[in-house]
Design an enzyme around this catalytic site. Structure first.
Site, mmCIF file in Angstrom:
data_model
loop_
_atom_site.group_PDB
_atom_site.id
_atom_site.type_symbol
_atom_site.label_atom_id
_atom_site.label_comp_id
_atom_site.label_asym_id
_atom_site.label_seq_id
_atom_site.Cartn_x
_atom_site.Cartn_y
_atom_site.Cartn_z
ATOM 1 N N ASP A 309 -79.055 -1.232 20.725
ATOM 2 C CA ASP A 309 -79.408 0.180 20.621
ATOM 3 C C ASP A 309 -79.448 0.755 22.042
ATOM 4 O OD1 ASP A 309 -80.061 2.649 19.692
ATOM 5 O OD2 ASP A 309 -81.804 2.033 18.535
HETATM 6 C C1 BGC Z 1 -81.221 5.347 18.100
HETATM 7 C C2 BGC Z 1 -80.066 4.879 17.248
HETATM 8 C C3 BGC Z 1 -78.827 5.672 17.553
HETATM 9 C C4 BGC Z 1 -78.551 5.593 19.025
HETATM 10 C C5 BGC Z 1 -77.278 6.313 19.444
HETATM 11 C C6 BGC Z 1 -80.864 5.491 19.550
HETATM 12 O O1 BGC Z 1 -81.852 6.147 20.246
HETATM 13 O O2 BGC Z 1 -82.300 4.454 17.935
HETATM 14 O O3 BGC Z 1 -80.405 4.987 15.887
HETATM 15 O O4 BGC Z 1 -77.757 5.206 16.782
HETATM 16 O O5 BGC Z 1 -79.643 6.153 19.738
HETATM 17 O O6 BGC Z 1 -77.378 7.661 19.378
#
Ligand code: BGC
Length: 786
Positions: A309
């Site tokens: 993530d």
């Molecule tokens: C989130 C994810 C997301 C990623 C990309 C993160 O902060 O936890 O769910 O896919 O950002 O945008």
């Protein structure tokens, strides 16, 4: 041979580079690769796979270490940012082969430009993946996932994912960071809005439907996109509901109650997995080898790639498990393949290879998985496969898609209360629409709707006017601000989702609302949360509607006019006062781009509501975490009235029961259940049993009912939940009609992970409940025999 020509043309026509030895090697390997992958060739799939693998290896052998690390790097486009880090000089990095994919970049023109840099300017010309958080629709936005799950309609949910893929791929996207399948039983956690609620069985079905919807039968088609199941794992169980907080859970609970939806997505063929921010057993998930290798790859057989993530690797330093080089190495060795935003792989792994702490095999394996994914989405066939400048007009936010979204939104709404049949409303007389959520387009799509054009969403005021036409008179007043506290209001209306602060005094706003109310026959109060009050980093400790809006609602109730509460929310709320005082409550979540029309369809009875809660609504925040499939304890409360009993498992100040249980939701009609029976009361372990029930629509409207089947394993080698959802059917029943609904229970439905984590069904008594929600006590028993 079109593909081979493409690459030949590319290599021969390169303006800025002469054909060197390495280009040639790559050309040959790509040509071989393409020939071997051509679906028209009459080779068997297995042979194809093998030769594909060897071609990936041959590309690998022509890559420098820097280029390999580049494939593992996933920067954000900078269009949308979350977290602290942001990548710069993207174009230069792409040219240097330091980028494997890019995310949250929007429009096909921009993506074409970036892909061109990768293909034409980097030494190896390896195309990029383009990812995005396409969570609940693209520009045509569906209800937030929690709302979508309340439809209990798997075909519908699958179709939303298909349509999202159709729109997103028309804009050049080939990878979505969805589905989010984190089970959550804690409405304080803001991201409860992004998942499918508290139940593992329902969660499994939705995970499968979404993966199948996004990826379709053939991932390489230009209207399907690769899915990414997230956040692996257990992200929905942070301590105290605070986002990113520590998770600590027994293995038996993990296996039975939290892990299955991730597995369901993997069994459905999901291409990628996103790791969660939290730790598991004291090791951050991003660097947790047990999770990412032993469980995910070895036990579950996942063969796609794993992406971290956002800044997940960098954050391992704050978790306290090492410096940047150490945590990057740990993440790779644990099983993370692609590094989202941290650039830990890009900047430190070379040193780790040199000092011997990381062997090149780890890097090669990760690169191999990423190249394989690129192959699967068709980028080696044609890097511009998803780039067709004519498609956006044809496929994005079309009338047809919007009409479908309107239908889906209406299906997601949950009627929580309808005393004296206040609803459905008549399209006549004067209707007052009051509340800070009544006339806001930008809040309708809800959280995580990166691609939506929020100002194009349909606010309730517009929808009402369209649906009633000239049959009724609609009056509007804002009534109050979102909250008394301006600073708090700013926090919950960020990312352009503002509801401009009205600078009149609270009293002036209220006076205007009361004047409007006075002239009306019925009041619709559009209140609740704003879109940004739920979602990432939007945890709360108070589950009530903001006080300014509560006060407004109370003042409206005092007028004595019938009041309908249209509740906007991204989470279960503790609306005990509202349940007591307001005659009708329709929970609309955040309904998406067609919000106003869909809400009006339900308010006026053009659509009879059929949504059912997929997360328990508590009486107060102190009951949290609260969920229907809890254990019995050694001291269960002995009375059904919820009366306090000393030395029993209960509270002094509130009953154990929630305000609205899992599976709850009313209709404008009534459904009566009768004649619950089993085909036999003994089921051999290799057999099955049928359960049937008659459901009669005894009210005045045609309607849909979600018939729910729960099972209790009465005696187990480990303690078992008081009931667990094991089946459901959403059926349409005409008024006056009775339908017999039949479920089949097989031994698979009775299995669970025992103390040794073996998946077993234990002979003994099972109690089967069938009813309209999880609180049903309508049950019959059978024996599972050896
Ligand atoms: C989130 C994810 C997301 C990623 C990309 C993160 O902060 O936890 O769910 O896919 O950002 O945008």
């Amino acid at each position: 041979m079109q593909n081979l020509n493409y690459y030949l043309g590319f290599f021969l026509n390169q303006k800025n580079e002469t054909m060197n030895k390495q280009n040639l090697i790559l050309l040959i390997s790509m040509a071989l690769f393409i020939v071997s992958c051509n679906p028209n060739e009459s080779k068997s799939a297995a042979a194809n796979n093998n030769s594909f693998e060897s071609q990936v290896d041959s590309i690998l052998s022509s890559m420098t270490l820097e280029e390999k690390l580049g494939q593992l790097n996933l920067p954000s486009s900078g269009d949308i940012t979350t977290g602290q880090a942001q990548s710069s000089n993207i174009a230069k990095k792409i040219e240097e082969g330091k980028v494997g994919g890019l995310f949250n970049i929007k429009t096909v023109e921009k993506i074409r430009g970036v892909q061109k840099i990768a293909v034409e300017k980097s030494r190896l010309g390896i195309p990029l993946l383009f990812g995005m958080d396409v969570i609940h629709g693209y520009e045509t936005t569906f209800p937030i996932p929690l709302g979508l799950s309340a439809s209990w309609d798997m075909d519908l949910i699958k179709k939303t994912a298909q349509m999202a893929a159709q729109e997103a791929t028309a804009d050049g996207i080939n990878w979505t960071f969805s589905p989010m399948v984190d089970i959550s039983r804690d409405p304080r956690w803001g991201r409860v809005s992004e998942g499918s609620g508290e139940d593992v069985y329902l969660g499994n079905q939705i995970a499968k439907a979404m993966v199948e919807g996004y990826q379709g039968e053939d991932l390489s088609l230009n209207n399907t996109m690769m899915a990414c199941v997230k956040h692996f794992a257990l992200y929905g169980a942070p301590e105290a509901g605070r986002d990113y907080n520590t998770v600590d859970m027994s293995r038996i609970r993990m296996y039975n109650e939290y892990l299955p939806p991730y597995k369901a997505a993997i069994d459905a063929g999901v291409g990628t997995v996103m790791v969660s921010f939290n730790e598991i057993d004291g090791i951050p998930a991003t660097g947790n080898k047990w999770l990412l290798t032993d469980l995910l790859r070895n036990d579950w057989g996942f063969n796609g790639f794993v992406v971290t993530d956002y800044t997940g690797i960098e954050e391992m330093m704050y978790h306290g498990v090492g410096d940047f080089q150490q945590v990057s190495a740990q993440a790779l060795k644990a099983g993370s393949d692609m590094d989202m935003v941290s650039e830990g792989f890009l900047t430190t792994l070379k040193n780790s290879v040199e000092d011997g702490s990381v062997s090149i095999e780890y890097i090669d394996n990760a690169v191999r998985r990423i190249l394989t994914a690129k192959y699967k989405v068709g980028l080696f066939d044609d890097p511009y496969k998803y780039i067709d400048l004519d498609r956006p007009k044809k496929h994005i936010f079309t009338e047809e898609n919007r009409a479908f979204a309107r239908k889906v939104s209406a299906e997601s709404m949950v009627l929580l209360k309808n005393e004296n049949n206040v609803l459905p409303l008549k399209k006549s007389g004067t209707i007052a629409l009051i509340g800070p959520l009544a006339n806001t387009a930008v809040n309708m799509a809800g959280t995580w709707s990166v691609a939506t054009k929020q100002e194009k969403s349909n606010p309730l005021l517009d929808g009402l006017k369209t649906v009633v036409g000239d049959k009724a008179n609609i009056l509007y007043a804002k009534g109050s601000n979102v909250d008394y506290d301006l600073e708090y209001e700013k926090l919950v209306t960020m990312f352009g989702k503002d509801i401009p602060r009205d600078n009149r005094t609270d009293q002036q706003l209220l006076d205007e609302a009361l004047a409007v109310a006075k002239k009306s026959d019925v009041i619709i109060a559009a209140i609740g949360e704003t879109a940004e009050l739920s979602g990432e980093s939007s945890s709360v400790t108070n589950l009530q509607i903001p006080q300014a809006q509560k006060d407004l609602l109370n003042a409206l109730l005092k007028t004595g006019k019938p009041v309908v509460l249209v509740l906007f929310t991204g989470r279960p709320l503790a609306i005990v006062d509202e349940d007591k005082n307001v005659p009708a409550i329709l929970n609309v979540w955040f309904p998406g781009s067609e919000a106003g029309l869909a809400i009006s369809d339900v308010l006026f009875g053009d659509v009879n509501p059929s949504g059912k809660l997929t997360a328990t609504f508590p009486m107060n925040v102190g009951q949290v975490p609260i969920f229907y499939n809890h254990k019995n304890t050694g001291r269960p409360l002995g009375n059904k009235e919820g009366k306090f009993e000393k030395f029993k498992s209960n509270y002094l100040d509130v009953r154990n029961e929630p305000l609205y249980p899992f599976g709850y939701g009313l209709s404008y009609t009534n459904f009566d259940y009768s004649n619950l029976k089993l085909s036999t009361d003994q089921m051999p372990v290799n057999g099955s049993i049928n359960v049937s029930v008659d459901v009669t629509n005894s009210g005045n409207y045609d309607g849909k009912e979600v018939v729910q089947l729960y099972v209790r394993d009465v005696v187990g080698s480990v303690t078992r939940p008081v009931k667990e959802l094991k089946g459901f059917q959403k059926i349409e029943i005409k008024k006056g009609e009775t339908k017999t609904v039949t479920f089949q229970i097989t031994v698979e439905d009775l299995k669970f992970y025992n103390y040794n984590l073996d998946f077993v069904a234990e002979p003994g008594t099972f109690q089967v409940f069938v009813g309209t929600n999880s609180s049903t006590e309508n049950s019959v028993n059978f024996e599972l025999i050896k």
